[in-house]
Design an enzyme around this catalytic site. Structure first.
Site, mmCIF file in Angstrom:
data_model
loop_
_atom_site.group_PDB
_atom_site.id
_atom_site.type_symbol
_atom_site.label_atom_id
_atom_site.label_comp_id
_atom_site.label_asym_id
_atom_site.label_seq_id
_atom_site.Cartn_x
_atom_site.Cartn_y
_atom_site.Cartn_z
ATOM 1 N N ASP A 31 51.019 40.232 34.649
ATOM 2 C CA ASP A 31 49.942 39.284 34.936
ATOM 3 C C ASP A 31 49.691 38.371 33.733
ATOM 4 O OD1 ASP A 31 47.606 38.782 36.875
ATOM 5 O OD2 ASP A 31 46.516 39.162 35.014
ATOM 6 N N ASP A 86 51.695 46.162 38.971
ATOM 7 C CA ASP A 86 51.148 44.977 38.322
ATOM 8 C C ASP A 86 50.637 45.391 36.947
ATOM 9 O OD1 ASP A 86 49.961 42.252 38.213
ATOM 10 O OD2 ASP A 86 50.065 42.397 40.397
ATOM 11 N N HIS A 133 49.530 36.439 46.288
ATOM 12 C CA HIS A 133 48.110 36.701 46.583
ATOM 13 C C HIS A 133 47.176 35.628 46.024
ATOM 14 C CE1 HIS A 133 48.750 37.921 42.526
ATOM 15 N NE2 HIS A 133 47.452 38.061 42.342
ATOM 16 N N ASP A 134 47.704 34.699 45.238
ATOM 17 C CA ASP A 134 46.881 33.628 44.663
ATOM 18 C C ASP A 134 47.099 32.296 45.374
ATOM 19 O OD1 ASP A 134 45.853 35.294 42.671
ATOM 20 O OD2 ASP A 134 47.480 34.806 41.272
ATOM 21 N N GLU A 152 54.201 36.393 35.010
ATOM 22 C CA GLU A 152 53.487 35.241 35.554
ATOM 23 C C GLU A 152 53.226 34.291 34.383
ATOM 24 O OE1 GLU A 152 49.370 34.251 37.974
ATOM 25 O OE2 GLU A 152 49.335 35.606 36.274
HETATM 26 C C1 GLC Z 1 46.580 36.404 37.688
HETATM 27 C C2 GLC Z 1 46.475 37.075 39.024
HETATM 28 C C3 GLC Z 1 45.187 36.679 39.664
HETATM 29 C C4 GLC Z 1 44.058 37.128 38.772
HETATM 30 C C5 GLC Z 1 44.232 36.634 37.354
HETATM 31 C C6 GLC Z 1 43.358 37.391 36.410
HETATM 32 O O1 GLC Z 1 46.653 35.026 37.781
HETATM 33 O O2 GLC Z 1 47.576 36.773 39.814
HETATM 34 O O3 GLC Z 1 45.044 37.217 40.949
HETATM 35 O O4 GLC Z 1 42.842 36.676 39.279
HETATM 36 O O5 GLC Z 1 45.524 36.796 36.872
HETATM 37 O O6 GLC Z 1 43.835 38.684 36.226
#
Ligand code: GLC
Ligand code: CA
Length: 570
Positions: free
Chosen positions: A207, A100, A338-339, A264
């Site tokens: 991310d 990540d 995971h979100d 993402e």
């Molecule tokens: C992304 C991750 C999430 C995290 C956020 C801040 O959205 O997937 O889990 O809290 O970024 O890093």
């Protein structure tokens, strides 16, 4: 697109979120040796790539997405030697390993930030985003803008020592890096990327990949009139230099390795999304879009949930798929991470009667869509959301906790409001993905011999990996079969063109996937209800059933939650 033969296009990726995956030493927290001990299990599922959520050193304010040192491993997860071993053990099995890449922000414990906050003249002051306070008519100090953080409250934190605010789009302990500063970017490329590429990792999940370039620092329009803080996406999402930054990162680092990257991004216009993933733009290989996983939620507030109709689910899937048809871009298909909550609960039916079958239905859906396929730990055994009656104290995610605290502040003791909110929390909270993986029916689901850091779902005696691996009727076995069907029909299922044929139908979702070479189609029919529904095939041509979740299916009737994937000669 199929001709360019990129390994990551056909791949199935399995995401591991380390804290809740597998604990090897009884301290209640998952770890790297735990991961290594299950690599054969992952391999046997038919997976090609592992994406490991952050395992870097971190104070864990946001479960590792707050990194204090990119070149160190969080001691509870293991040592650098164990990371090296994980890379080696993956490669020995023909698995790739993707990490990540969290570079929109660091932890406030990172030494860069410690220096930055130490004085206004420190050479690293400009590595983060510092702004002067504002004052209202009465002389009260106010943050530089009215922006709302993803984790509630202001995006600005006041720092007494230098009398300025720093920006944090997420938690207070996650200060945003200043990407405008070239020296900062170089340091990020070195520590966060190059260091790990040189160790042999096979790429990154990037991310918050659309957020590094901020547009300007002004008040956002007021859309939540009863709140001091307002949604501010237009100021930080897909900003003016974002594509330049990604291109630079590829040119200077990533482009020198045979790796995959997935960003993402979440939301954007078709045109904007294509810029990230078009092969000629050279920014990243694919992106995650949130049309499906955010279905029913207000995009500005995940806990403002209004439900959805099946036709909206179809639209969401179509949006995510068609933006790249006819282009040189690539994308992803997934329903969990995971979100997000568990997809059996969210899109299927997690009652004892239907959870296995509806889990298979969702497997057929996401594994028949175009793009690289992502599975999240526990999804392969049909793990569900946590029980509805769990107390707020079982929720450990900063997103849930902060939101709840704001609510209590606003509504005080209004039990009805709080109870209503708990229903939504249970449905959409990130905590649902973060309960420990259910390995077997022994204490704590075999996740740990100690006390788990977060509660194990009560249903582990019924839902666990050990009972499924050798059971041909299990979710696990269905995934194994479905992944094989996907690969052996990849021209249509992995690369094909989507044609939804029943947009108005609120019970059944049917679509064709036309193969890349035009030689055949796949025909997917999914009954999203708990009722039997008459069925008449829309396929013309020789039709062969490839897979179904209904053992003795009746040709002209779809049983509850029945799904079918056919191959049709054209
Ligand atoms: C992304 C991750 C999430 C995290 C956020 C801040 O959205 O997937 O889990 O809290 O970024 O890093
Ligand atoms: Ca451990």
């Amino acid at each position: 697109m199929i001709q360019d033969n990129k390994w990551w296009k056909d791949a199935t990726v399995y995401q591991i979120w380390p804290a809740s995956y597998k604990d090897s030493n009884g301290d209640g927290v998952g770890d790297i040796p735990g991961i290594i001990s299950t690599l054969d299990y992952i391999k046997n599922l038919g997976v090609d790539v592992i994406w490991l959520s952050p395992m870097y050193d971190s104070p864990q304010e946001d479960m590792g997405y707050d990194i204090s040192d990119y070149t160190k491993v969080y001691p509870k997860y293991g040592t650098m030697e164990e990371m090296d071993q994980l890379i080696k053990e993956c490669h020995a099995r023909g698995l790739k390993l993707v990490l990540d890449l969290v570079i929109n922000h660091t932890s406030d414990q990172h030494k860069w930030f410690q220096e930055s906050r130490s004085s206004k003249t420190n050479p690293k002051r400009d590595w983060y985003i510092w702004k002067k306070p504002r004052y209202d008519a009465d002389g009260n100090r106010k943050p530089p803008t009215n922006w709302i953080s993803y984790f509630s409250g202001s995006t600005w934190e006041y720092d007494e020592k230098t009398d300025e605010y720093y920006l944090h789009m997420f938690a207070v302990g996650q200060p945003d890096l200043n990407w405008e500063n070239e020296e900062t970017r170089k340091a990020i490329y070195q520590d966060a990327l190059k260091y790990w590429y040189e160790k042999g990792v096979d790429g990154f999940r990037i991310d918050t990949a659309g957020m590094y370039s901020k547009r300007s620092y002004e008040d956002a329009p007021i859309v939540f009139p009863d709140s001091e803080w307002q949604p501010c996406k237009e100021f930080h999402q897909n900003g003016p230099r974002i594509h330049e930054f990604h291109k630079e990162m590829v040119e200077q680092v990533t482009g020198h390795y045979d790796v995959m990257t997935v960003g993402e991004v979440g939301h954007g216009s078709r045109e904007e999304n294509l810029k990230y993933v078009s092969a000629k733009e050279k920014e990243m290989n694919m992106i995650f879009l949130f049309d499906l996983v955010e279905l029913g939620s207000d995009p500005r507030d995940r806990f403002a949930y209004n439900g959805y109709k099946l036709s909206e689910l179809k639209k969401a899937i179509e949006n995510q798929s068609v933006f790249l048809e006819g282009t040189d871009g690539w994308s992803t298909t997934f329903s969990e991470n995971h979100d997000q909550p568990r997809s059996v609960t969210r899109f299927g039916n997690d009652s004892d009667e239907w959870r296995v079958k509806s889990g298979k239905l969702i497997a057929m859906m996401i594994a028949s869509l175009t793009g690289t396929l992502y599975l999240y730990q526990g999804q392969e055994i049909g793990m569900t959301n946590v029980p509805k009656d769990w107390d707020i104290s079982e929720y450990k995610d900063i997103n849930s906790i902060n939101y709840y605290a704001e609510l209590v502040k606003k509504y005080g003791d209004d039990k009805k409001k709080i109870a209503e909110f708990m229903k939504t929390l249970n449905l959409v909270a990130r905590d649902n993905a973060r309960s420990p993986v259910q390995w077997d029916a022994s204490a704590h689901a075999g996740f740990t011999t100690g006390t788990p850091w977060t509660r194990v779902n009560d249903n582990y005696p019924k839902i666990n990996a050990a009972s499924q691996v050798n059971d041909p009727t299990s979710n696990y076995s269905f995934w194994v079969d479905m992944l094989k069907v996907r690969k052996s029909n990849k021209e249509s299922l992995i690369y094909g063109k989507l044609e939804v044929v029943d947009f108005e139908n609120e019970e059944v979702f049917s679509y064709f996937k036309e193969s890349d070479d035009g030689k055949y189609k796949s025909y997917v029919v999914l009954n999203f209800t708990d009722k039997s529904i008459p069925f008449k095939s829309l396929a013309s041509g020789k039709t062969e059933l490839l897979i179904s979740n209904q053992p003795d299916l009746v040709e002209d009737t779809l049983s509850p939650y029945e799904g079918r994937v056919y191959k049709v000669q054209v």
